[in-house]
Design a protein around this motif. Sequence first.
Motif, PDB file in Angstrom:
ATOM      1  N   LYS A  25       0.858  -1.183   0.000  1.00  0.00           N
ATOM      2  CA  LYS A  25       0.000   0.000   0.000  1.00  0.00           C
ATOM      3  C   LYS A  25       0.890   1.226   0.000  1.00  0.00           C
ATOM      4  O   LYS A  25       1.579   1.516   0.985  1.00  0.00           O
ATOM      5  CB  LYS A  25      -0.908  -0.005   1.242  1.00  0.00           C
ATOM      6  CG  LYS A  25      -1.822   1.212   1.333  1.00  0.00           C
ATOM      7  CD  LYS A  25      -2.788   1.297   0.172  1.00  0.00           C
ATOM      8  CE  LYS A  25      -3.733   2.488   0.319  1.00  0.00           C
ATOM      9  NZ  LYS A  25      -4.620   2.637  -0.848  1.00  0.00           N
ATOM     10  N   GLY A  26       0.869   1.950  -1.121  1.00  0.00           N
ATOM     11  CA  GLY A  26       1.734   3.101  -1.258  1.00  0.00           C
ATOM     12  C   GLY A  26       1.341   4.259  -0.364  1.00  0.00           C
ATOM     13  O   GLY A  26       0.156   4.463  -0.065  1.00  0.00           O
ATOM     14  N   ILE A  83      -0.615   0.772 -13.148  1.00  0.00           N
ATOM     15  CA  ILE A  83      -1.032  -0.591 -12.786  1.00  0.00           C
ATOM     16  C   ILE A  83      -0.344  -0.995 -11.486  1.00  0.00           C
ATOM     17  O   ILE A  83      -0.946  -1.645 -10.616  1.00  0.00           O
ATOM     18  CB  ILE A  83      -0.691  -1.591 -13.909  1.00  0.00           C
ATOM     19  CG1 ILE A  83      -1.312  -1.146 -15.227  1.00  0.00           C
ATOM     20  CG2 ILE A  83      -1.186  -2.992 -13.537  1.00  0.00           C
ATOM     21  CD1 ILE A  83      -0.938  -2.034 -16.412  1.00  0.00           C
ATOM     22  N   GLY A  84       0.914  -0.610 -11.333  1.00  0.00           N
ATOM     23  CA  GLY A  84       1.628  -0.891 -10.094  1.00  0.00           C
ATOM     24  C   GLY A  84       0.992  -0.197  -8.904  1.00  0.00           C
ATOM     25  O   GLY A  84       0.873  -0.779  -7.823  1.00  0.00           O
ATOM     26  N   THR A  85       0.563   1.056  -9.085  1.00  0.00           N
ATOM     27  CA  THR A  85      -0.081   1.785  -7.992  1.00  0.00           C
ATOM     28  C   THR A  85      -1.375   1.113  -7.578  1.00  0.00           C
ATOM     29  O   THR A  85      -1.667   0.954  -6.380  1.00  0.00           O
ATOM     30  CB  THR A  85      -0.370   3.239  -8.417  1.00  0.00           C
ATOM     31  OG1 THR A  85       0.836   3.854  -8.868  1.00  0.00           O
ATOM     32  CG2 THR A  85      -0.914   4.037  -7.253  1.00  0.00           C
ATOM     33  N   ARG A  86      -2.173   0.686  -8.548  1.00  0.00           N
ATOM     34  CA  ARG A  86      -3.484   0.112  -8.259  1.00  0.00           C
ATOM     35  C   ARG A  86      -3.406  -1.298  -7.697  1.00  0.00           C
ATOM     36  O   ARG A  86      -4.230  -1.690  -6.873  1.00  0.00           O
ATOM     37  CB  ARG A  86      -4.334   0.112  -9.533  1.00  0.00           C
ATOM     38  CG  ARG A  86      -4.708   1.518 -10.004  1.00  0.00           C
ATOM     39  CD  ARG A  86      -5.330   1.501 -11.382  1.00  0.00           C
ATOM     40  NE  ARG A  86      -5.705   2.842 -11.811  1.00  0.00           N
ATOM     41  CZ  ARG A  86      -6.151   3.136 -13.038  1.00  0.00           C
ATOM     42  NH1 ARG A  86      -6.248   2.173 -13.942  1.00  0.00           N
ATOM     43  NH2 ARG A  86      -6.468   4.375 -13.342  1.00  0.00           N
ATOM     44  N   THR A  87      -2.424  -2.071  -8.155  1.00  0.00           N
ATOM     45  CA  THR A  87      -2.306  -3.451  -7.673  1.00  0.00           C
ATOM     46  C   THR A  87      -1.330  -3.581  -6.507  1.00  0.00           C
ATOM     47  O   THR A  87      -1.386  -4.569  -5.767  1.00  0.00           O
ATOM     48  CB  THR A  87      -1.827  -4.382  -8.800  1.00  0.00           C
ATOM     49  OG1 THR A  87      -0.515  -3.974  -9.230  1.00  0.00           O
ATOM     50  CG2 THR A  87      -2.785  -4.344  -9.981  1.00  0.00           C
ATOM     51  N   ILE A 230       8.476   1.378  -8.817  1.00  0.00           N
ATOM     52  CA  ILE A 230       8.574   2.671  -8.148  1.00  0.00           C
ATOM     53  C   ILE A 230       7.187   3.243  -7.851  1.00  0.00           C
ATOM     54  O   ILE A 230       6.906   3.674  -6.726  1.00  0.00           O
ATOM     55  CB  ILE A 230       9.382   3.652  -9.010  1.00  0.00           C
ATOM     56  CG1 ILE A 230      10.841   3.169  -9.118  1.00  0.00           C
ATOM     57  CG2 ILE A 230       9.330   5.068  -8.430  1.00  0.00           C
ATOM     58  CD1 ILE A 230      11.705   3.996 -10.057  1.00  0.00           C
ATOM     59  N   ASN A 231       6.304   3.219  -8.839  1.00  0.00           N
ATOM     60  CA  ASN A 231       5.016   3.892  -8.681  1.00  0.00           C
ATOM     61  C   ASN A 231       4.031   3.148  -7.783  1.00  0.00           C
ATOM     62  O   ASN A 231       3.020   3.722  -7.371  1.00  0.00           O
ATOM     63  CB  ASN A 231       4.382   4.150 -10.044  1.00  0.00           C
ATOM     64  CG  ASN A 231       4.960   5.368 -10.727  1.00  0.00           C
ATOM     65  OD1 ASN A 231       6.081   5.778 -10.419  1.00  0.00           O
ATOM     66  ND2 ASN A 231       4.231   5.961 -11.647  1.00  0.00           N
ATOM     67  N   ARG A 232       4.303   1.904  -7.457  1.00  0.00           N
ATOM     68  CA  ARG A 232       3.415   1.229  -6.509  1.00  0.00           C
ATOM     69  C   ARG A 232       3.569   1.813  -5.106  1.00  0.00           C
ATOM     70  O   ARG A 232       2.748   1.565  -4.230  1.00  0.00           O
ATOM     71  CB  ARG A 232       3.688  -0.276  -6.482  1.00  0.00           C
ATOM     72  CG  ARG A 232       5.038  -0.712  -5.907  1.00  0.00           C
ATOM     73  CD  ARG A 232       5.109  -2.216  -5.875  1.00  0.00           C
ATOM     74  NE  ARG A 232       6.394  -2.722  -5.388  1.00  0.00           N
ATOM     75  CZ  ARG A 232       6.536  -3.866  -4.755  1.00  0.00           C
ATOM     76  NH1 ARG A 232       5.476  -4.625  -4.506  1.00  0.00           N
ATOM     77  NH2 ARG A 232       7.716  -4.280  -4.366  1.00  0.00           N
TER      78      ARG A 232
END
Length: 448
Positions: A25-26, A83-87, A230-232
């Motif tokens: 969870k970012g 996609i990384g942020t959402r998953t 990185i973006n997750r």
Amino acid sequence: MSLKTVYAGLDARLSAEADSSGPVKGTLSGARIGMIWLAANLVVTTLLTGTLFVTAVPFPTAVTMIVVGTLVGAVVLTSIGAIGTRTGLPTMAVTRGAFGLRGSLLPVGANVVILMGWSWVQAMLAGVTVNHVVHEFTGFSNPVLFSMLCQLLVVILAIFGHSGISRVEPWLAVVILAVIAWIFATALGRFSPADFAGIEVDPALGSTPAIVLDLVVATAVSWTVLSADINRMARSTRAGVLGGGIGYSLSTIVAMLLGATALGYVVLSGGEAVSFDPVAIVGPFGVPLALVIFFSVMATNSMVVYGMTTTVVNARPDGRVRFLPAALILGTVSIAGSAWLGLLDQFTSFLTVISSLFVPVFAVVIVDYYWFKRARYGKDLLRSSGGAFWYSGGINWIAVVSWAAGAAVSVVLSFVWPSPLGATLPTFLCSALLYWGGMRLSGHTRRA
């Protein structure tokens, strides 16, 4: 305490730390994500890519293509990053959605190869730079030795100091930006923009604006392998897209323009336009630029080796691959490979290989996630077998075929029948359309 006990303790700590393939969870803001991307991409390879365009096309054209190509590439980079942020998953784990739980090992393997190549290139550039400075002061010269020593230091940092490097890197970016500002001021203080615009083009290079654009987009593709990683960490999709897009675009444009301006300064001063050679631009600007190149390589390359190792560790969900043995094996290969200085002469071909391998991968993933899965991957992505992403024995053969066909198109347009439009964008469209058509015909279009 025995050496065996120390090894076991270190291996256990590093393996636990590297086991980050599960969702997170970012919590980071867009500004923080932007700083991470800014620091990550202010590296010597991006800088030297800009030198490839001096005398290849008119200087104003090179500037335009750098800006346009960066923005186009940022669309692909942030699409995968979202996609990384959402998953909450890294890039290679995200590929399970399109390629299948087992089929994703294909891009995982390609990723290890590409990251190994990057580690070699960056170690060589640091080694050549260190060798130049040492030779200037002592007369001793052995670029192969210094390249291998630089990579040895990188491997040590990757195992013991990667966490500290990640904290220091944003501050290092500030120092690098200060040196960049000094170089721009020096170059533009002596020569006007009109002087740079008047640099003669060498027709023998056979370059076109489209080819320059293609190389700039290919640079973005090479960074997209880390975009979800990185973006997750972003606290929202908006924060990830804006932070990643602005940070990547700003750093790429600045770094490439710096390379082009530095080599343009050399040419206008009566020097030779030797592209992708750190010595060519270190000479006029001295030790400050050499130190920037060295420390940027140490920071970025240690994270490349660490990321390559965690990719291998997380390729198998059973935890049988341990971090320390993998790091030592991969590190040894990276040190040995850094002696292959001839790779620096083939850098554009290396970027082409990256495009051939990963442009089709990201085309397939983007179509799968945003079109067929309606921007949603469910919990089946975390399974080791069965579920919506099992496809046929764990492999989505439509994705594999689309990838192979796209890679073949890229190779043909790059080496067999060179396209005046470059290979990256045609390859992306070909792979995306093949996957879309194949999935429509097969009926594999339901959401997971």
